[in-house]
Scaffold this motif. Structure first.
Motif, PDB file in Angstrom:
ATOM      1  N   ARG A   1      21.772  -7.220   7.739  1.00  0.00           N
ATOM      2  CA  ARG A   1      20.594  -6.586   8.334  1.00  0.00           C
ATOM      3  C   ARG A   1      20.788  -5.082   8.557  1.00  0.00           C
ATOM      4  O   ARG A   1      19.814  -4.346   8.698  1.00  0.00           O
ATOM      5  N   HIS A   2      22.023  -4.664   8.637  1.00  0.00           N
ATOM      6  CA  HIS A   2      22.296  -3.234   8.869  1.00  0.00           C
ATOM      7  C   HIS A   2      23.323  -2.750   7.843  1.00  0.00           C
ATOM      8  O   HIS A   2      24.465  -2.423   8.199  1.00  0.00           O
ATOM      9  N   PRO A   3      22.926  -2.706   6.566  1.00  0.00           N
ATOM     10  CA  PRO A   3      23.878  -2.297   5.526  1.00  0.00           C
ATOM     11  C   PRO A   3      24.371  -0.859   5.697  1.00  0.00           C
ATOM     12  O   PRO A   3      25.429  -0.505   5.164  1.00  0.00           O
ATOM     13  N   SER A   4      23.613  -0.065   6.431  1.00  0.00           N
ATOM     14  CA  SER A   4      24.036   1.327   6.624  1.00  0.00           C
ATOM     15  C   SER A   4      25.334   1.432   7.422  1.00  0.00           C
ATOM     16  O   SER A   4      26.007   2.469   7.393  1.00  0.00           O
ATOM     17  N   LYS A   5      25.682   0.338   8.143  1.00  0.00           N
ATOM     18  CA  LYS A   5      26.934   0.352   8.907  1.00  0.00           C
ATOM     19  C   LYS A   5      28.151   0.235   7.988  1.00  0.00           C
ATOM     20  O   LYS A   5      29.271   0.561   8.399  1.00  0.00           O
ATOM     21  N   LEU A   6      27.928  -0.253   6.782  1.00  0.00           N
ATOM     22  CA  LEU A   6      29.042  -0.423   5.848  1.00  0.00           C
ATOM     23  C   LEU A   6      29.351   0.919   5.169  1.00  0.00           C
ATOM     24  O   LEU A   6      28.433   1.629   4.736  1.00  0.00           O
TER      25      LEU A   6
ATOM     26  N   GLN B   1      25.337   6.344  -5.160  1.00  0.00           N
ATOM     27  CA  GLN B   1      24.443   5.353  -4.543  1.00  0.00           C
ATOM     28  C   GLN B   1      24.558   3.999  -5.254  1.00  0.00           C
ATOM     29  O   GLN B   1      24.596   2.940  -4.616  1.00  0.00           O
ATOM     30  N   GLY B   2      24.610   4.013  -6.588  1.00  0.00           N
ATOM     31  CA  GLY B   2      24.765   2.770  -7.334  1.00  0.00           C
ATOM     32  C   GLY B   2      26.097   2.108  -7.061  1.00  0.00           C
ATOM     33  O   GLY B   2      26.191   0.879  -6.924  1.00  0.00           O
ATOM     34  N   TYR B   3      27.155   2.929  -6.966  1.00  0.00           N
ATOM     35  CA  TYR B   3      28.504   2.416  -6.652  1.00  0.00           C
ATOM     36  C   TYR B   3      28.515   1.738  -5.278  1.00  0.00           C
ATOM     37  O   TYR B   3      29.025   0.624  -5.116  1.00  0.00           O
ATOM     38  N   GLU B   4      27.931   2.395  -4.276  1.00  0.00           N
ATOM     39  CA  GLU B   4      27.910   1.832  -2.914  1.00  0.00           C
ATOM     40  C   GLU B   4      27.063   0.564  -2.857  1.00  0.00           C
ATOM     41  O   GLU B   4      27.373  -0.372  -2.112  1.00  0.00           O
ATOM     42  N   TRP B   5      25.980   0.528  -3.663  1.00  0.00           N
ATOM     43  CA  TRP B   5      25.135  -0.675  -3.689  1.00  0.00           C
ATOM     44  C   TRP B   5      25.911  -1.873  -4.219  1.00  0.00           C
ATOM     45  O   TRP B   5      25.874  -2.964  -3.662  1.00  0.00           O
ATOM     46  N   MET B   6      26.675  -1.653  -5.310  1.00  0.00           N
ATOM     47  CA  MET B   6      27.459  -2.753  -5.876  1.00  0.00           C
ATOM     48  C   MET B   6      28.583  -3.174  -4.938  1.00  0.00           C
ATOM     49  O   MET B   6      28.904  -4.351  -4.810  1.00  0.00           O
ATOM     50  N   LYS B   7      29.204  -2.225  -4.238  1.00  0.00           N
ATOM     51  CA  LYS B   7      30.254  -2.564  -3.266  1.00  0.00           C
ATOM     52  C   LYS B   7      29.672  -3.372  -2.102  1.00  0.00           C
ATOM     53  O   LYS B   7      30.317  -4.292  -1.587  1.00  0.00           O
TER      54      LYS B   7
END
Length: 379
Positions: free
Chosen positions: A327-332, A350-356
């Motif tokens: 619910r709070h992906p920004s914390k990652l 941004q794509g790298y962080e999305w896949m991680k």
């Protein structure tokens, strides 16, 4: 079906008698051949006993123009005990204040005693009016009494006991059938408690497990290789995994109760048990029901709402942390490898962080973009 609106007004008449005034009887047409009454244009089909009562009442009127029937005080006992209950079946019975003061209605105090001895349920029933105690299975008569008895309530209680499957004994009831006992204790006793006072021994009170007792499902999240799994385990205080396995099987078979090793009967008809049954039909079927099993998070995502809002689930801290991260992906936070700092463009980061992020959840994903924009590098 039903009876026409009749009023029966009972009042004192003189020093030696009272009278019953009947309102509505004069407007009735009796159809003897059809066991029916016409009243204000409506036809009423009556039960045989009620029909004959109305016919008898009409014949008892001294003359066609009168509505009053005298009742000598010498017959008042019979009138109150036998006639008034029948009149109440046919209409509204009103007792005047003067009549009530002389023949005051006494409330019924009914008591039910329950005990269990040698796997048999024993029941004793008492009706009490003032100082008079009636054993209804022995003798319900009250000779010489001017008490207005609540015969309808007495009959309702006796009918419920009769329908429960008890055998009658000398002055009491006996039951030696587990299914009937469960039905009586779980369904009938709560209804009876609105009509009487219940006295039950510890053996009877312990026969049914409390309604708020049921298996709870502990939910955890564990990482296996690259996939997050939801782990479910059924737990119940003092109950072994073998018994829980049997309870789940009984739920699947839609049985009404399960007998624990202690001899107590666990109801399977509660809302919580229904929620457990629904849960078992939602998850992939198992070859053999077990008190613990696992699902990939991707296959159990549809259960998240139920897990959070139904009392049958207990959320482990690992599950709560997992939901919070979704619910709070920004914390990652995921650092870009040092050798690629300054190489990756912003959209590639941004794509790298999305896949991680998906990988941390144990999810898969598809990265789609125009050719030559760095999908291989991001991967």
């Amino acid at each position: 079906d039903g009876s026409p609106p009749i009023r029966f007004i009972v009042d004192e008449r003189d020093a030696n008698s009272c009278q019953i005034t009947i309102k509505g009887l004069e407007r009735m047409t009796i159809l003897n051949a059809y066991q029916s009454i016409i009243y204000h244009g409506t036809v009423y089909q009556l039960e045989e006993r009620d029909f004959h009562r109305i016919v008898d009442l009409k014949q008892m009127l001294p003359s066609p123009g009168t509505n009053d029937i005298p009742i000598p005080y010498t017959q008042i006992d019979h009138f109150l005990e036998k006639v008034v209950p029948d009149l109440k079946r046919m209409g509204n019975v009103e007792l005047s204040r003067a009549f009530r003061e002389k023949f005051m209605r006494t409330p019924l105090k009914a008591r039910l005693y329950l005990d269990r001895i040698r796997n048999r349920l024993l029941a004793g029933l008492e009706f009490q009016y003032e100082e008079v105690v009636i054993q209804p299975l022995e003798n319900r008569d009250m000779p010489g009494s001017t008490i207005i008895r609540d015969v309808e309530k007495e009959e309702e209680i006796l009918a419920m006991m009769e329908e429960s499957g008890f055998s009658k004994t000398d002055g009491g009831y006996l039951m030696q059938n587990e299914e009937l006992e469960y039905e009586f204790l779980y369904h009938t006793v709560p209804k009876l408690q609105s009509l009487l006072k219940l006295y039950a021994t510890t053996a009877v009170r312990n026969r049914l497990v409390q309604k708020k007792t049921y298996p709870r499902i502990n939910v955890k999240v564990k990482k296996r290789e690259r996939t997050n799994w939801l782990e479910f385990k059924f737990e119940m205080d003092g109950i072994s995994d073998n018994q829980i396995r049997e309870i789940l099987a009984a739920l699947e078979e839609k049985r009404k109760y399960y007998r624990l090793r202690s001899g107590s009967l666990l109801s399977l008809e509660t809302k919580e048990m229904e929620d457990i049954r629904d849960f078992l039909t939602t998850v992939p079927p198992q070859e053999q029901l077990e008190p613990y099993f696992s699902l990939p998070v991707t296959k159990g995502a549809n259960l998240v709402d139920a897990i959070e809002h139904k009392s049958i689930f207990q959320e482990d801290q690992s599950f709560r942390d997992f939901l919070d991260s979704i619910r709070h992906p920004s914390k990652l936070e995921f650092d870009v490898p040092s050798q690629l700092i300054g190489v990756l463009r912003d959209y590639q980061i941004q794509g790298y962080e999305w896949m991680k992020t998906l990988a941390s959840y144990g999810f898969g994903g598809v990265l789609a973009d125009d050719m030559g924009l760095g999908k291989t590098l991001q991967s």
